[in-house]
Motif scaffolding. Structure first.
Motif, PDB file in Angstrom:
ATOM      1  N   GLN A 273       1.794  17.379 -43.914  1.00  0.00           N
ATOM      2  CA  GLN A 273       2.683  18.204 -43.098  1.00  0.00           C
ATOM      3  C   GLN A 273       4.127  17.743 -43.249  1.00  0.00           C
ATOM      4  O   GLN A 273       5.051  18.555 -43.361  1.00  0.00           O
ATOM      5  CB  GLN A 273       2.263  18.151 -41.628  1.00  0.00           C
ATOM      6  N   ALA A 274       4.327  16.436 -43.289  1.00  0.00           N
ATOM      7  CA  ALA A 274       5.672  15.913 -43.522  1.00  0.00           C
ATOM      8  C   ALA A 274       6.157  16.287 -44.912  1.00  0.00           C
ATOM      9  O   ALA A 274       7.338  16.615 -45.111  1.00  0.00           O
ATOM     10  CB  ALA A 274       5.676  14.390 -43.346  1.00  0.00           C
ATOM     11  N   GLY A 275       5.240  16.238 -45.892  1.00  0.00           N
ATOM     12  CA  GLY A 275       5.607  16.650 -47.244  1.00  0.00           C
ATOM     13  C   GLY A 275       6.055  18.096 -47.295  1.00  0.00           C
ATOM     14  O   GLY A 275       7.046  18.432 -47.967  1.00  0.00           O
ATOM     15  N   ASP A 276       5.347  18.968 -46.579  1.00  0.00           N
ATOM     16  CA  ASP A 276       5.744  20.379 -46.540  1.00  0.00           C
ATOM     17  C   ASP A 276       7.111  20.541 -45.879  1.00  0.00           C
ATOM     18  O   ASP A 276       7.917  21.381 -46.299  1.00  0.00           O
ATOM     19  CB  ASP A 276       4.700  21.197 -45.775  1.00  0.00           C
ATOM     20  N   THR A 277       7.374  19.740 -44.835  1.00  0.00           N
ATOM     21  CA  THR A 277       8.680  19.798 -44.168  1.00  0.00           C
ATOM     22  C   THR A 277       9.796  19.404 -45.124  1.00  0.00           C
ATOM     23  O   THR A 277      10.864  20.035 -45.157  1.00  0.00           O
ATOM     24  CB  THR A 277       8.690  18.877 -42.941  1.00  0.00           C
ATOM     25  N   VAL A 278       9.550  18.377 -45.929  1.00  0.00           N
ATOM     26  CA  VAL A 278      10.544  17.944 -46.908  1.00  0.00           C
ATOM     27  C   VAL A 278      10.794  19.042 -47.940  1.00  0.00           C
ATOM     28  O   VAL A 278      11.942  19.336 -48.297  1.00  0.00           O
ATOM     29  CB  VAL A 278      10.085  16.637 -47.597  1.00  0.00           C
ATOM     30  N   LEU A 279       9.729  19.675 -48.417  1.00  0.00           N
ATOM     31  CA  LEU A 279       9.890  20.741 -49.407  1.00  0.00           C
ATOM     32  C   LEU A 279      10.709  21.905 -48.841  1.00  0.00           C
ATOM     33  O   LEU A 279      11.582  22.451 -49.519  1.00  0.00           O
ATOM     34  CB  LEU A 279       8.521  21.244 -49.865  1.00  0.00           C
ATOM     35  N   CYS A 280      10.427  22.287 -47.610  1.00  0.00           N
ATOM     36  CA  CYS A 280      11.183  23.379 -46.986  1.00  0.00           C
ATOM     37  C   CYS A 280      12.647  22.985 -46.793  1.00  0.00           C
ATOM     38  O   CYS A 280      13.554  23.830 -46.956  1.00  0.00           O
ATOM     39  CB  CYS A 280      10.553  23.764 -45.648  1.00  0.00           C
ATOM     40  N   HIS A 281      12.880  21.715 -46.453  1.00  0.00           N
ATOM     41  CA  HIS A 281      14.263  21.234 -46.293  1.00  0.00           C
ATOM     42  C   HIS A 281      15.007  21.304 -47.630  1.00  0.00           C
ATOM     43  O   HIS A 281      16.143  21.796 -47.685  1.00  0.00           O
ATOM     44  CB  HIS A 281      14.246  19.804 -45.764  1.00  0.00           C
ATOM     45  N   VAL A 282      14.389  20.815 -48.696  1.00  0.00           N
ATOM     46  CA  VAL A 282      15.027  20.855 -50.014  1.00  0.00           C
ATOM     47  C   VAL A 282      15.287  22.298 -50.436  1.00  0.00           C
ATOM     48  O   VAL A 282      16.356  22.620 -50.973  1.00  0.00           O
ATOM     49  CB  VAL A 282      14.160  20.119 -51.057  1.00  0.00           C
ATOM     50  N   ALA A 283      14.324  23.182 -50.175  1.00  0.00           N
ATOM     51  CA  ALA A 283      14.506  24.597 -50.523  1.00  0.00           C
ATOM     52  C   ALA A 283      15.682  25.202 -49.776  1.00  0.00           C
ATOM     53  O   ALA A 283      16.474  25.968 -50.347  1.00  0.00           O
ATOM     54  CB  ALA A 283      13.226  25.374 -50.209  1.00  0.00           C
ATOM     55  N   GLN A 284      15.811  24.856 -48.491  1.00  0.00           N
ATOM     56  CA  GLN A 284      16.919  25.389 -47.695  1.00  0.00           C
ATOM     57  C   GLN A 284      18.266  24.880 -48.197  1.00  0.00           C
ATOM     58  O   GLN A 284      19.225  25.651 -48.330  1.00  0.00           O
ATOM     59  CB  GLN A 284      16.722  25.012 -46.230  1.00  0.00           C
ATOM     60  N   VAL A 285      18.345  23.583 -48.502  1.00  0.00           N
ATOM     61  CA  VAL A 285      19.598  23.023 -49.020  1.00  0.00           C
ATOM     62  C   VAL A 285      19.931  23.653 -50.372  1.00  0.00           C
ATOM     63  O   VAL A 285      21.086  23.996 -50.639  1.00  0.00           O
ATOM     64  CB  VAL A 285      19.492  21.494 -49.137  1.00  0.00           C
ATOM     65  N   LEU A 286      18.930  23.810 -51.216  1.00  0.00           N
ATOM     66  CA  LEU A 286      19.146  24.432 -52.524  1.00  0.00           C
ATOM     67  C   LEU A 286      19.678  25.849 -52.377  1.00  0.00           C
ATOM     68  O   LEU A 286      20.652  26.244 -53.030  1.00  0.00           O
ATOM     69  CB  LEU A 286      17.834  24.434 -53.311  1.00  0.00           C
ATOM     70  N   HIS A 287      19.063  26.603 -51.484  1.00  0.00           N
ATOM     71  CA  HIS A 287      19.464  28.000 -51.286  1.00  0.00           C
ATOM     72  C   HIS A 287      20.896  28.108 -50.783  1.00  0.00           C
ATOM     73  O   HIS A 287      21.636  29.023 -51.176  1.00  0.00           O
ATOM     74  CB  HIS A 287      18.506  28.671 -50.300  1.00  0.00           C
ATOM     75  N   HIS A 288      21.310  27.178 -49.923  1.00  0.00           N
ATOM     76  CA  HIS A 288      22.656  27.243 -49.347  1.00  0.00           C
ATOM     77  C   HIS A 288      23.710  26.573 -50.211  1.00  0.00           C
ATOM     78  O   HIS A 288      24.908  26.760 -49.967  1.00  0.00           O
ATOM     79  CB  HIS A 288      22.660  26.614 -47.950  1.00  0.00           C
ATOM     80  N   ALA A 333      14.106  16.052 -40.125  1.00  0.00           N
ATOM     81  CA  ALA A 333      13.440  15.775 -38.848  1.00  0.00           C
ATOM     82  C   ALA A 333      11.956  16.064 -38.977  1.00  0.00           C
ATOM     83  O   ALA A 333      11.555  17.171 -39.345  1.00  0.00           O
ATOM     84  CB  ALA A 333      14.054  16.624 -37.741  1.00  0.00           C
ATOM     85  N   MET A 334      11.121  15.078 -38.703  1.00  0.00           N
ATOM     86  CA  MET A 334       9.680  15.254 -38.745  1.00  0.00           C
ATOM     87  C   MET A 334       9.186  15.915 -37.457  1.00  0.00           C
ATOM     88  O   MET A 334       9.701  15.654 -36.365  1.00  0.00           O
ATOM     89  CB  MET A 334       8.983  13.895 -38.912  1.00  0.00           C
ATOM     90  N   ALA A 335       8.207  16.760 -37.588  1.00  0.00           N
ATOM     91  CA  ALA A 335       7.666  17.466 -36.426  1.00  0.00           C
ATOM     92  C   ALA A 335       6.962  16.481 -35.488  1.00  0.00           C
ATOM     93  O   ALA A 335       6.285  15.558 -35.937  1.00  0.00           O
ATOM     94  CB  ALA A 335       6.685  18.546 -36.882  1.00  0.00           C
ATOM     95  N   GLY A 336       7.129  16.702 -34.213  1.00  0.00           N
ATOM     96  CA  GLY A 336       6.408  15.902 -33.224  1.00  0.00           C
ATOM     97  C   GLY A 336       7.217  14.759 -32.665  1.00  0.00           C
ATOM     98  O   GLY A 336       7.794  14.842 -31.585  1.00  0.00           O
ATOM     99  N   GLY A 337       7.293  13.635 -33.412  1.00  0.00           N
ATOM    100  CA  GLY A 337       7.874  12.419 -32.867  1.00  0.00           C
ATOM    101  C   GLY A 337       9.373  12.315 -32.972  1.00  0.00           C
ATOM    102  O   GLY A 337       9.951  11.342 -32.487  1.00  0.00           O
ATOM    103  N   GLY A 338      10.037  13.249 -33.625  1.00  0.00           N
ATOM    104  CA  GLY A 338      11.480  13.172 -33.765  1.00  0.00           C
ATOM    105  C   GLY A 338      11.932  12.169 -34.794  1.00  0.00           C
ATOM    106  O   GLY A 338      13.110  11.795 -34.834  1.00  0.00           O
ATOM    107  N   GLN A 339      11.018  11.661 -35.629  1.00  0.00           N
ATOM    108  CA  GLN A 339      11.367  10.698 -36.671  1.00  0.00           C
ATOM    109  C   GLN A 339      12.190  11.379 -37.757  1.00  0.00           C
ATOM    110  O   GLN A 339      11.937  12.519 -38.117  1.00  0.00           O
ATOM    111  CB  GLN A 339      10.088  10.115 -37.272  1.00  0.00           C
ATOM    112  N   MET A 340      13.189  10.684 -38.276  1.00  0.00           N
ATOM    113  CA  MET A 340      14.069  11.214 -39.324  1.00  0.00           C
ATOM    114  C   MET A 340      13.707  10.564 -40.655  1.00  0.00           C
ATOM    115  O   MET A 340      13.514   9.342 -40.737  1.00  0.00           O
ATOM    116  CB  MET A 340      15.535  10.938 -38.978  1.00  0.00           C
ATOM    117  N   LEU A 341      13.616  11.390 -41.685  1.00  0.00           N
ATOM    118  CA  LEU A 341      13.228  10.911 -43.009  1.00  0.00           C
ATOM    119  C   LEU A 341      14.303  11.296 -44.011  1.00  0.00           C
ATOM    120  O   LEU A 341      14.774  12.442 -44.024  1.00  0.00           O
ATOM    121  CB  LEU A 341      11.884  11.541 -43.404  1.00  0.00           C
TER     122      LEU A 341
END
Length: 407
Positions: A273-288, A333-341
């Motif tokens: 799930q964290a891996g998917d969050t990272v992929l979506c983050h990279v995709a968003q940064v790439l798009h913008h 930002a990781m889902a749930g605990g608010g941990q930053m990666l």
């Protein structure tokens, strides 16, 4: 007699298409695209014409008040349905009930204060105004939110403007000639009913065509995009490049391959799930980060691609460095605990290519540069070398210094 037959046929068309719209909307489940609203609009107008047949002519009665209210509530339902078609989540029942109550009260006030001619003229005048606003909205849509439906929207605007003109003429005739202008076999009324019958025959299939086109476009879009990041997949990139290079303004393009560093380690340590969050983050940064008009895609796993159009190699390298730096500097930002990666990427940049058929070779160039960057320490931008398999590549944009690092 002719007018009665025309109105009877008009009622049949409207009620049949109301049933058809309703049945189709039920098959569409969650995304009805306004067809249920269009069904209500057809039903209201069909019932209004049924009441007109029963009434037989101008009169002051509860049936006449309901007839006029249903006649004007119909375009309101169509208007709301059009908003639904274009993705606006508007309600139906409350606006219709409010409109019906307000217009029914207005009829009573006008009838008592100004007489029956004024009440019928109000119906024609308000109809003309409503259809004029609808036609104006359609024309506005051609230039803004409905550019992909240019031909269809122009067609609808012309038909709607025709109803506006006929109601405006009826308004003038009522003010000048009184209720005699509303006799069913009068020449103008015959023209009016013929045009309305034409609309009842043409508009519903046109609406169904629009819905089918929108569904087809959405299916095509789903087939061309990665479901998680909404970036283009390989097929979508090829199709978009075909369109671009078929245009007269096409110029050479560059490919950027982007790979998330140590992605397996992220998955193993933090979970998929964290891996998917990272992929979506990279995709968003790439798009913008890319420029408007550039293409972005995900081609599998943690690998992304950007196609930079109309830029030289220096501009592409600067864009790649901005992308690398943006991903490095922005925590996820990781889902749930608010941990930053924090994560980093390595970017490989190809030399220019021309034509959609050159994409595969450009991606191989960029991929080879990407893996050189990985071997050199990751978190870097690497330009493709000027030679492949020991053979020189004839490139006009191949600089003497082929490698740029971000570190």
């Amino acid at each position: 007699m002719v007018a009665t037959i025309l109105v009877g046929m008009l009622c049949a068309h409207l009620l049949c298409f109301a049933a058809m719209f309703l049945l189709i909307s039920k098959r569409l489940h969650g995304k009805k695209m306004g067809l249920d609203f269009f069904a209500v609009g057809n039903l209201l107008l069909g019932l209004a014409y049924v009441l007109q047949l029963v009434e037989g002519g101008p009169a002051w009665s509860v049936m006449s008040v309901v007839n006029h209210t249903l006649t004007l509530a119909s375009p309101v339902a169509f208007w709301l349905g059009a908003m639904r078609f274009f993705g606006r989540p508007v309600p139906l029942l409350r606006p219709l009930l409010v409109f019906a109550a307000v217009y029914s009260m207005a009829q009573v006030l006008v009838q008592w204060s100004l007489g029956p001619v004024a009440r019928y003229a109000m119906l024609s005048g308000v109809s003309a105004l409503m259809f004029l606003l609808m036609a104006g909205t359609v024309v506005y849509g051609v230039r803004t939110f409905a550019k992909d439906l240019y031909g269809e929207m122009v067609f609808f605007a012309a038909l709607i403007f025709g109803i506006c003109v006929l109601n405006a003429v009826k308004f003038v005739k009522l003010l000048s000639g009184g209720l005699a202008a509303l006799q069913m076999d009068a020449d103008f009324q015959l023209v009016f009913y013929i045009y309305m019958s034409f609309l009842a025959t043409v508009l519903p299939p046109s609406i169904i065509w629009l819905v089918l086109r929108r569904l087809t476009d959405e299916l095509r879009n789903l087939a061309a995009r990665d479901p998680m990041t909404q970036l283009l997949n390989r097929r979508g990139l090829n199709d978009a490049l075909q369109l671009y290079f078929n245009s007269r303004k096409a110029v050479p393009a560059h490919a950027l391959m982007v790979d998330v560093d140590h992605f397996k380690r992220i998955n193993d340590r933090y979970g998929h799930q964290a891996g998917d969050t990272v992929l979506c983050h990279v995709a968003q940064v790439l798009h913008h980060t890319v420029r408007r008009g550039d293409l972005t895609g995900r081609i599998g796993g943690e690998e992304f691609v950007a196609i930079c159009l109309d830029s030289d190699v220096d501009g592409v390298m600067q864009l790649a460095e901005r992308l690398r730096a943006a991903i490095e500097s922005q925590a996820v930002a990781m889902a749930g605990g608010g941990q930053m990666l924090h994560c980093t990427v390595t970017v490989g940049v190809s030399h220019h290519f021309m034509g959609a058929q050159g994409l595969e070779a450009a991606m191989q160039e960029a991929d080879a540069a990407l893996y050189r960057g990985k071997a050199a320490g990751r978190n870097r931008v690497e330009l493709a070398a000027c030679a492949q398999n020991g053979l020189p590549v004839q490139r006009t944009d191949c600089p003497s210094d082929t490698t740029k690092t971000a570190m």
